[in-house]
Write a protein that holds these residues in place. Structure first.
Motif, short mmCIF file in Angstrom:
data_model
loop_
_atom_site.label_atom_id
_atom_site.label_comp_id
_atom_site.label_asym_id
_atom_site.label_seq_id
_atom_site.Cartn_x
_atom_site.Cartn_y
_atom_site.Cartn_z
N GLY A 115 38.46 110.81 21.29
CA GLY A 115 37.55 111.93 21.06
C GLY A 115 36.14 111.53 20.71
O GLY A 115 35.23 112.36 20.71
N ASP A 116 35.93 110.23 20.40
CA ASP A 116 34.59 109.78 20.07
C ASP A 116 33.75 109.58 21.33
O ASP A 116 34.28 109.37 22.42
N ILE A 117 32.45 109.62 21.12
CA ILE A 117 31.52 109.42 22.23
C ILE A 117 30.55 108.31 21.85
O ILE A 117 30.02 108.28 20.73
N PHE A 118 30.34 107.39 22.78
CA PHE A 118 29.29 106.38 22.62
C PHE A 118 28.27 106.61 23.71
O PHE A 118 28.62 106.86 24.87
N GLU A 119 27.00 106.59 23.36
CA GLU A 119 25.98 106.78 24.40
C GLU A 119 24.90 105.73 24.31
O GLU A 119 24.61 105.19 23.23
N TYR A 120 24.31 105.41 25.47
CA TYR A 120 23.25 104.42 25.55
C TYR A 120 22.30 104.86 26.66
O TYR A 120 22.73 105.30 27.73
N THR A 121 21.01 104.73 26.39
CA THR A 121 20.00 105.13 27.38
C THR A 121 19.47 103.89 28.10
O THR A 121 19.01 102.93 27.47
N PHE A 122 19.57 103.91 29.42
CA PHE A 122 19.17 102.77 30.25
C PHE A 122 17.75 102.99 30.76
O PHE A 122 17.53 103.76 31.70
N ASP A 123 16.79 102.31 30.14
CA ASP A 123 15.39 102.47 30.53
C ASP A 123 14.94 101.41 31.54
O ASP A 123 13.96 101.61 32.24
N THR A 124 15.65 100.29 31.60
CA THR A 124 15.22 99.18 32.44
C THR A 124 16.15 99.02 33.63
O THR A 124 17.36 98.88 33.45
N PRO A 125 15.59 99.04 34.86
CA PRO A 125 16.43 98.86 36.05
C PRO A 125 17.18 97.53 36.02
O PRO A 125 16.68 96.53 35.51
N GLY A 126 18.39 97.53 36.58
CA GLY A 126 19.18 96.31 36.62
C GLY A 126 20.66 96.66 36.69
O GLY A 126 21.03 97.83 36.79
N GLU A 127 21.49 95.63 36.64
CA GLU A 127 22.94 95.84 36.64
C GLU A 127 23.50 95.45 35.28
O GLU A 127 23.21 94.37 34.76
N TYR A 128 24.27 96.34 34.72
CA TYR A 128 24.81 96.14 33.38
C TYR A 128 26.34 96.18 33.44
O TYR A 128 26.94 97.25 33.52
#
Ligand SMILES: [Cu+2]
Length: 146
Positions: A115-128
């Protein structure tokens, strides 16, 4: 030498008149009809950039969010392609704890529960590429395009 001083004095006075002239314009509107034409003149001379920032602000307000489900020991979808600035949300819809951990150490959710949510904002182009620390066979990838 004195000529130089005199010249700069004249320039300073001229500048002062110019600036105060501009500052006084809004204070003394002759008729309501003239106010818009004064604004147009200012924009044409040096105010043109003021219109540009309005568009990026609107884009920032509609920053996209993409969701990745964690179900049955898998990231679904395991590979996503997003535009730079996108926020990715991982939702733990499994019955066990997981992590979302970048292979390169860019981000790490830590252990999070059902039920938890983790979020991350990707500002830099690339492969993660990322994985789950508790279940190393769980792998995923975020491709960020410009
Ligand atoms: Cu896991």
């Amino acid at each position: 030498m004195r000529r130089v001083v005199a010249l700069s004095l004249v320039l300073t006075i001229a500048l002062g008149v110019f600036v105060s002239g501009c500052a006084q314009q809004p204070q003394a509107p002759v008729t309501p009809a003239e106010t818009p034409s004064e604004t147009e003149g200012a924009v044409g001379e040096e105010g043109t950039p003021t219109e540009a920032p309005a568009v990026p602000v609107e884009e920032a307000q509609t920053a996209p969010v993409v969701e990745v489900q964690i179900v049955n020991y898998a990231f679904i979808p395991s590979t996503i392609t997003v535009k730079a600035g996108t926020t990715v949300q991982w939702v733990n819809n499994d019955n066990v704890k997981h992590t979302v951990t970048s292979d390169e150490g860019v981000f790490d959710s830590g252990v999070f529960n059902t039920g938890d949510i983790f979020e991350y904002t990707f500002d830099t182009p690339g492969e993660y590429s990322y994985h789950c620390e508790l279940h190393p066979f769980m792998k995923g990838k975020v491709i960020v395009e410009e």
